[in-house]
Enzyme design. Structure first.
Site, PDB file in Angstrom:
ATOM      1  N   ASP A 285      22.889 -18.411  13.756  1.00 43.32           N
ATOM      2  CA  ASP A 285      22.843 -18.385  12.451  1.00 43.32           C
ATOM      3  C   ASP A 285      22.874 -17.026  11.809  1.00 43.32           C
ATOM      4  O   ASP A 285      22.193 -16.647  10.848  1.00 43.32           O
ATOM      5  CB  ASP A 285      22.042 -19.207  11.659  1.00 43.32           C
ATOM      6  CG  ASP A 285      21.837 -20.692  12.363  1.00 43.32           C
ATOM      7  OD1 ASP A 285      22.754 -21.109  13.089  1.00 43.32           O
ATOM      8  OD2 ASP A 285      20.830 -21.293  12.247  1.00 43.32           O
TER       9      ASP A 285
ATOM     10  N   ARG B 107      27.558 -23.725  11.811  1.00 48.25           N
ATOM     11  CA  ARG B 107      27.191 -24.986  11.621  1.00 48.25           C
ATOM     12  C   ARG B 107      26.814 -25.327   9.949  1.00 48.25           C
ATOM     13  O   ARG B 107      26.193 -24.124   9.397  1.00 48.25           O
ATOM     14  CB  ARG B 107      25.966 -25.326  12.699  1.00 48.25           C
ATOM     15  CG  ARG B 107      24.870 -24.588  12.317  1.00 48.25           C
ATOM     16  CD  ARG B 107      23.797 -24.800  13.458  1.00 48.25           C
ATOM     17  NE  ARG B 107      22.502 -23.956  13.565  1.00 48.25           N
ATOM     18  CZ  ARG B 107      21.376 -24.165  13.938  1.00 48.25           C
ATOM     19  NH1 ARG B 107      21.215 -25.604  14.553  1.00 48.25           N
ATOM     20  NH2 ARG B 107      20.267 -23.451  13.942  1.00 48.25           N
TER      21      ARG B 107
END
Length: 570
Positions: free
Chosen positions: A407, A475
């Site tokens: 991330d 995501r």
């Protein structure tokens, strides 16, 4: 990584007090399902005409009963029907500011009450909240000035969207800080924070009812209408003078330098923090700090009142700011940043921001930006998990290098990365690489990540091990996560399915993930995910909604003299 707030099904649409009803989006996250008593109870002893006016003005909001009860209490006795939409929103926002101040007072009281009983992370989380509440009060105060000025231009509309979106993000960031705590402190503050978020959410929805001076055009229908017009490759919001600074040689005689930082003592200061402290507050004029080549081992913070600062280094890998705060050692993600910038109009060029904590320390931010109208040119961001925290407001990155694992571009800003390089590094065993985790919480927030004409690839340390680790484009960190890749080079480091679930089917129908005319061995979309929210973008008109001009009105604040940018797809 950060909190995934538990997913709860929300009850069917609330029955309003009048016979007619309005369809609302179904929200499936706990933060949207927690409703205060005042939002579920009916307004008492309200004049019928007032009630009808409240019902009409609250159509389209996500929390209609809270909207109706709030308007009825703020504008009693039939006065509501005589108010404009701007006046109604102003009333709600003033009420929201009061609630934010109460939350700040509560957090201060908790710190005094529990004192040494708090662990380090809980104490930091409370400090995060206090800073975020202060920023929220400033942002909402600016929004109130805009609303009361009766300026209804499209530009002002987008600005209000941005301020409201950031104010919501601040509340959730506050709560995120308690993810690793025992939960007692969070329970004492979360109810009011949910209410604050819901009040701002309703204001965002009502904002769409304000008539704009500008005629409705296809541009106004864009998914990302926030970024702004581009001129010759940079947002218009950067002034012509700033562009000259961005293009100039880093020779002190070639530009207007206000302060010099040098490790060898040849400047005004030997640390960046000293120079930032010496910079003026609330400046409307650009203030330039030249940071000479060297390694600066410090955590730097540019607070919201330090506006119009500019950092100029001697180049990527030459001027390096480096530290190693991380969540394993007790820091919150928010506070782990090596450099944190909140002051409006911040610009940096030709330097490296690094968090050296390593892959085993989990969340460890190199740079966090919550600075509106901020720009980064020829900079490098180096870390592993959570490298670049594009927290909130409008941001632009040009010709930058970003290194990470999990991330590593995340947050809830309206952010465009243009002509950048995104490098996935070798993670820990059993980890996956994910380039992005966007955090939009509300469908009316004007936030998202737009990656345009970038290179998406493996870093040197991952190349020999690419087959051992799966790597994904992104995501969904939050319910309405929004990310697009446009005309970028995506190599075979990216898994054929492209995108990764966060937790089961969470957000798969409410996210917006898109790919448009990308190239490279990892750009083939045949085997991509089949989520309801994912799309292959086939039309240039849809793709143009994510350009720097449409997304963050870039030409309004970054004139093209200094940082080269383009307003469209190329």
């Amino acid at each position: 990584m950060r909190i995934l707030l538990s997913i709860l099904a929300v009850s069917s649409l609330l029955l309003l007090l009048l016979s007619s009803t309005t369809n609302k989006p179904i929200i499936t996250k706990k933060i949207h399902s927690v409703v205060s008593k005042s939002s579920t109870s009916s307004p008492l002893h309200v004049h019928d005409e007032n009630l009808q006016a409240a019902h009409s003005n609250c159509e389209g909001t996500l929390y209609p009963q809270l909207c109706i009860s709030t308007l009825a209490s703020l504008f009693p006795g039939g006065s509501l029907k005589r108010k404009s939409i701007a006046e109604l929103i102003s009333g709600i926002i003033s009420h929201t500011v009061a609630n934010v101040k109460i939350s700040a007072s509560n957090c201060t009281g908790i710190k005094k009450k529990f004192g040494s009983e708090l662990d380090t992370r809980e104490s930091q989380a409370l400090d995060d909240c206090l800073e975020l509440f202060e920023d929220t009060v400033l942002d909402l105060g600016e929004a109130l000035s805009d609303l009361q000025s009766r300026n209804t231009s499209a530009k002002r509309y987008h600005h209000l969207q941005t301020l409201f979106s950031a104010s919501m993000t601040n509340q959730f960031t506050c709560l995120d800080g308690f993810f690793y705590s025992k939960g007692k402190i969070r329970k004492q503050i979360e109810k009011r924070l949910y209410r604050i978020s819901q009040l701002v959410s309703n204001s965002l929805a009502m904002l769409q009812k304000i008539p704009k001076e500008k005629k409705k055009t296809p541009e106004d229908e864009q998914v990302f209408p926030e970024y702004g017009e581009m001129v010759d490759g940079f947002p218009k919001w950067v002034t012509r003078k700033d562009r000259r600074l961005l293009q100039a040689s880093t020779n002190a005689t070639a530009m207007s330098i206000d302060l010099v930082v040098a490790k060898d003592g040849s400047g005004n200061f030997t640390t960046i923090n000293e120079a930032v402290a010496a910079a003026p507050k609330s400046s409307a004029k650009r203030f330039v700090i030249y940071i000479k080549e060297g390694g600066y081992f410090e955590n730097v913070e540019v607070v919201k009142k330090k506006t119009m600062l500019m950092f100029i280094g001697d180049g990527i890998g030459k001027t390096v700011v480096k530290a190693h705060r991380n969540v394993v050692d007790g820091w919150t993600t928010f506070r782990s940043a090596t450099v944190a910038v909140m002051g409006k109009g911040f610009i940096a060029r030709d330097m490296t921001f690094e968090n050296s904590a390593g892959p085993s320390k989990h969340q460890a931010v190199a740079l966090r930006s919550g600075a509106d109208l901020s720009a980064f040119y020829r900079c490098s961001f180096v870390g592993y998990q959570d490298t670049l925290y594009a927290h909130s407001l409008r941001q632009f990155y040009k010709e930058c290098d970003i290194y990470g694992t999990v991330d590593f571009v995340f947050g809830n800003a309206a952010v465009v990365l243009q002509d950048c390089n995104l490098y996935a590094r070798k993670p820990n065993p059993n980890q996956k690489n994910i380039f992005t985790a966007q955090g939009r919480e509300d469908p009316n927030q004007n936030t998202g990540i737009s990656i345009l004409n970038c290179k998406v690839t493996a870093a040197a340390d991952l190349i020999p091990f690419k087959s051992e680790f799966k790597t994904y484009l992104g995501r969904p960190w939050k319910q309405y996560s929004r990310t697009v890749y446009l005309r970028s080079l995506i190599d075979d480091v990216v898994d054929p399915q492209g995108w990764l679930e966060w937790d089961g089917d969470f957000a798969l129908s409410t996210l917006y993930y898109g790919e448009y005319m990308n190239r490279g061995s990892g750009a083939n979309t045949i085997n991509r995910v089949n989520w309801p929210g994912y799309r292959v973008i086939n039309s240039s008109s849809e793709a143009n909604q994510f350009t720097a001009e449409s997304f963050i009105q870039v030409s309004d604040w970054l004139p093209s003299d200094n940082i080269p940018f383009y307003s469209g797809l190329n």
